[in-house]
Structure formats: C-alpha cells, structure tokens
Design a protein around this motif. Sequence first.
Motif, PDB file in Angstrom:
ATOM      1  N   CYS A 139       5.565   5.062 -10.846  1.00  0.00           N
ATOM      2  CA  CYS A 139       5.199   4.825  -9.454  1.00  0.00           C
ATOM      3  C   CYS A 139       4.936   3.327  -9.295  1.00  0.00           C
ATOM      4  O   CYS A 139       4.272   2.705 -10.126  1.00  0.00           O
ATOM      5  CB  CYS A 139       3.958   5.635  -9.093  1.00  0.00           C
ATOM      6  SG  CYS A 139       3.752   5.853  -7.331  1.00  0.00           S
ATOM      7  N   LEU A 140       5.488   2.771  -8.240  1.00  0.00           N
ATOM      8  CA  LEU A 140       5.395   1.336  -7.958  1.00  0.00           C
ATOM      9  C   LEU A 140       4.591   1.165  -6.681  1.00  0.00           C
ATOM     10  O   LEU A 140       4.757   1.944  -5.742  1.00  0.00           O
ATOM     11  CB  LEU A 140       6.824   0.821  -7.761  1.00  0.00           C
ATOM     12  CG  LEU A 140       7.131  -0.652  -7.737  1.00  0.00           C
ATOM     13  CD1 LEU A 140       6.844  -1.269  -9.098  1.00  0.00           C
ATOM     14  CD2 LEU A 140       8.599  -0.857  -7.382  1.00  0.00           C
ATOM     15  N   VAL A 141       3.722   0.156  -6.647  1.00  0.00           N
ATOM     16  CA  VAL A 141       2.962  -0.120  -5.425  1.00  0.00           C
ATOM     17  C   VAL A 141       2.729  -1.628  -5.308  1.00  0.00           C
ATOM     18  O   VAL A 141       2.474  -2.309  -6.301  1.00  0.00           O
ATOM     19  CB  VAL A 141       1.621   0.649  -5.391  1.00  0.00           C
ATOM     20  CG1 VAL A 141       0.667   0.189  -6.481  1.00  0.00           C
ATOM     21  CG2 VAL A 141       0.961   0.541  -4.014  1.00  0.00           C
ATOM     22  N   LYS A 142       2.865  -2.129  -4.082  1.00  0.00           N
ATOM     23  CA  LYS A 142       2.614  -3.546  -3.798  1.00  0.00           C
ATOM     24  C   LYS A 142       1.227  -3.656  -3.171  1.00  0.00           C
ATOM     25  O   LYS A 142       0.924  -2.980  -2.179  1.00  0.00           O
ATOM     26  CB  LYS A 142       3.674  -4.062  -2.830  1.00  0.00           C
ATOM     27  CG  LYS A 142       3.498  -5.511  -2.412  1.00  0.00           C
ATOM     28  CD  LYS A 142       4.596  -5.883  -1.432  1.00  0.00           C
ATOM     29  CE  LYS A 142       4.434  -7.280  -0.895  1.00  0.00           C
ATOM     30  NZ  LYS A 142       5.477  -7.584   0.105  1.00  0.00           N
ATOM     31  N   LEU A 143       0.376  -4.499  -3.771  1.00  0.00           N
ATOM     32  CA  LEU A 143      -0.956  -4.768  -3.240  1.00  0.00           C
ATOM     33  C   LEU A 143      -1.041  -6.242  -2.866  1.00  0.00           C
ATOM     34  O   LEU A 143      -0.112  -7.005  -3.129  1.00  0.00           O
ATOM     35  CB  LEU A 143      -2.024  -4.422  -4.281  1.00  0.00           C
ATOM     36  CG  LEU A 143      -2.046  -2.975  -4.778  1.00  0.00           C
ATOM     37  CD1 LEU A 143      -3.135  -2.793  -5.828  1.00  0.00           C
ATOM     38  CD2 LEU A 143      -2.257  -2.015  -3.623  1.00  0.00           C
ATOM     39  N   GLU A 144      -2.160  -6.647  -2.290  1.00  0.00           N
ATOM     40  CA  GLU A 144      -2.327  -8.052  -1.896  1.00  0.00           C
ATOM     41  C   GLU A 144      -2.177  -8.994  -3.084  1.00  0.00           C
ATOM     42  O   GLU A 144      -1.647 -10.091  -2.945  1.00  0.00           O
ATOM     43  CB  GLU A 144      -3.707  -8.272  -1.266  1.00  0.00           C
ATOM     44  CG  GLU A 144      -3.783  -7.838   0.170  1.00  0.00           C
ATOM     45  CD  GLU A 144      -5.126  -8.187   0.788  1.00  0.00           C
ATOM     46  OE1 GLU A 144      -5.783  -9.137   0.326  1.00  0.00           O
ATOM     47  OE2 GLU A 144      -5.505  -7.497   1.747  1.00  0.00           O
ATOM     48  N   ASP A 145      -2.649  -8.559  -4.262  1.00  0.00           N
ATOM     49  CA  ASP A 145      -2.660  -9.447  -5.424  1.00  0.00           C
ATOM     50  C   ASP A 145      -1.499  -9.231  -6.385  1.00  0.00           C
ATOM     51  O   ASP A 145      -1.491  -9.767  -7.472  1.00  0.00           O
ATOM     52  CB  ASP A 145      -3.998  -9.337  -6.163  1.00  0.00           C
ATOM     53  CG  ASP A 145      -4.273  -7.940  -6.681  1.00  0.00           C
ATOM     54  OD1 ASP A 145      -3.573  -6.995  -6.281  1.00  0.00           O
ATOM     55  OD2 ASP A 145      -5.206  -7.797  -7.491  1.00  0.00           O
ATOM     56  N   GLY A 146      -0.498  -8.432  -5.996  1.00  0.00           N
ATOM     57  CA  GLY A 146       0.650  -8.272  -6.867  1.00  0.00           C
ATOM     58  C   GLY A 146       1.297  -6.901  -6.746  1.00  0.00           C
ATOM     59  O   GLY A 146       0.906  -6.084  -5.916  1.00  0.00           O
ATOM     60  N   GLY A 157       0.779  -1.229   0.000  1.00  0.00           N
ATOM     61  CA  GLY A 157       0.000   0.000   0.000  1.00  0.00           C
ATOM     62  C   GLY A 157       0.811   1.279   0.000  1.00  0.00           C
ATOM     63  O   GLY A 157       0.248   2.368  -0.043  1.00  0.00           O
ATOM     64  N   LYS A 158       2.140   1.173   0.025  1.00  0.00           N
ATOM     65  CA  LYS A 158       3.001   2.365   0.003  1.00  0.00           C
ATOM     66  C   LYS A 158       3.417   2.647  -1.439  1.00  0.00           C
ATOM     67  O   LYS A 158       3.779   1.746  -2.177  1.00  0.00           O
ATOM     68  CB  LYS A 158       4.239   2.138   0.874  1.00  0.00           C
ATOM     69  CG  LYS A 158       5.149   3.363   0.988  1.00  0.00           C
ATOM     70  CD  LYS A 158       6.295   3.067   1.957  1.00  0.00           C
ATOM     71  CE  LYS A 158       7.155   4.248   2.278  1.00  0.00           C
ATOM     72  NZ  LYS A 158       7.812   4.903   1.204  1.00  0.00           N
ATOM     73  N   LEU A 159       3.365   3.924  -1.824  1.00  0.00           N
ATOM     74  CA  LEU A 159       3.759   4.333  -3.170  1.00  0.00           C
ATOM     75  C   LEU A 159       5.258   4.575  -3.229  1.00  0.00           C
ATOM     76  O   LEU A 159       5.825   5.196  -2.330  1.00  0.00           O
ATOM     77  CB  LEU A 159       3.025   5.621  -3.563  1.00  0.00           C
ATOM     78  CG  LEU A 159       1.507   5.534  -3.601  1.00  0.00           C
ATOM     79  CD1 LEU A 159       0.915   6.912  -3.816  1.00  0.00           C
ATOM     80  CD2 LEU A 159       1.044   4.574  -4.687  1.00  0.00           C
ATOM     81  N   TYR A 160       5.892   4.074  -4.275  1.00  0.00           N
ATOM     82  CA  TYR A 160       7.334   4.228  -4.471  1.00  0.00           C
ATOM     83  C   TYR A 160       7.596   4.940  -5.793  1.00  0.00           C
ATOM     84  O   TYR A 160       7.509   4.317  -6.853  1.00  0.00           O
ATOM     85  CB  TYR A 160       8.030   2.867  -4.470  1.00  0.00           C
ATOM     86  CG  TYR A 160       7.978   2.172  -3.148  1.00  0.00           C
ATOM     87  CD1 TYR A 160       8.963   2.373  -2.192  1.00  0.00           C
ATOM     88  CD2 TYR A 160       6.918   1.322  -2.834  1.00  0.00           C
ATOM     89  CE1 TYR A 160       8.909   1.745  -0.953  1.00  0.00           C
ATOM     90  CE2 TYR A 160       6.859   0.692  -1.600  1.00  0.00           C
ATOM     91  CZ  TYR A 160       7.859   0.909  -0.667  1.00  0.00           C
ATOM     92  OH  TYR A 160       7.798   0.292   0.555  1.00  0.00           O
TER      93      TYR A 160
END
Length: 108
Positions: free
Chosen positions: A30-37, A17-20
């Motif tokens: 912008c990169l983001v990790k969610l539950e599904d990927g 949930g953190k934006l990179y």
Amino acid sequence: MSEEFYKVAEVSELIQGKLYPIEVDGEPICLVKLEDGIYAFTDNCTHISGPLNQGEFDGCAITCPWHLARFDVRSGKVLRGPARQDLYTYTVKVDGDSVFIGLPPLDE
C-alpha cells in the motif's frame, strides 16, 4: 545484496492521504503520499492479514477494517492491537516524477 527498485507510480498522480493498493513482484503493498513524503507498507495486517487499503486512514495511521488494529504508516509501528507485530515498510525513492519501491533481495 541490495534492494531491487521497481517503478510503481508518478508523484503527480498521487493524492495526499489517499491509499493506493499495488502489487510489486507478487507482494501486496500500500502506497500513501503524506505532507512529509511518500510511504509504502505491506497491505496485509500483521494480525490475520486484513486488507489495510480498505481500512480507515487518518493523519499517518491506518486502521485494519477487520479487527481495528492500528499502525503508523511511516514506521510500521503498532499503535493499537490486537496486532503485535509491526508492519513491514519499504524503501521509497523519488526520481523526478517517478516513484520507486525497493524490495529486499530474495535470499534474505
């Protein structure tokens, strides 16, 4: 020609949930990790290039801090205007703990 992939992060470094905000070959992404990927999208709003990484992120939607356009980071789809054009999304590959983003060939 196929995409060229660039290593951009380690999965173990990403917080869900953190934006990179990153730059790959001159492209603001912008990169983001969610539950599904893990998802990657252009870091510029399609309305007037607002910095999306500074916007509000909730669930799977990013809101531009400038004029509140809203997008689904998984598909790039516009969820609320004033933006009319979807965000460009990038192919993400994970190999072990390494995260790679694919950029389209320059001659496309």
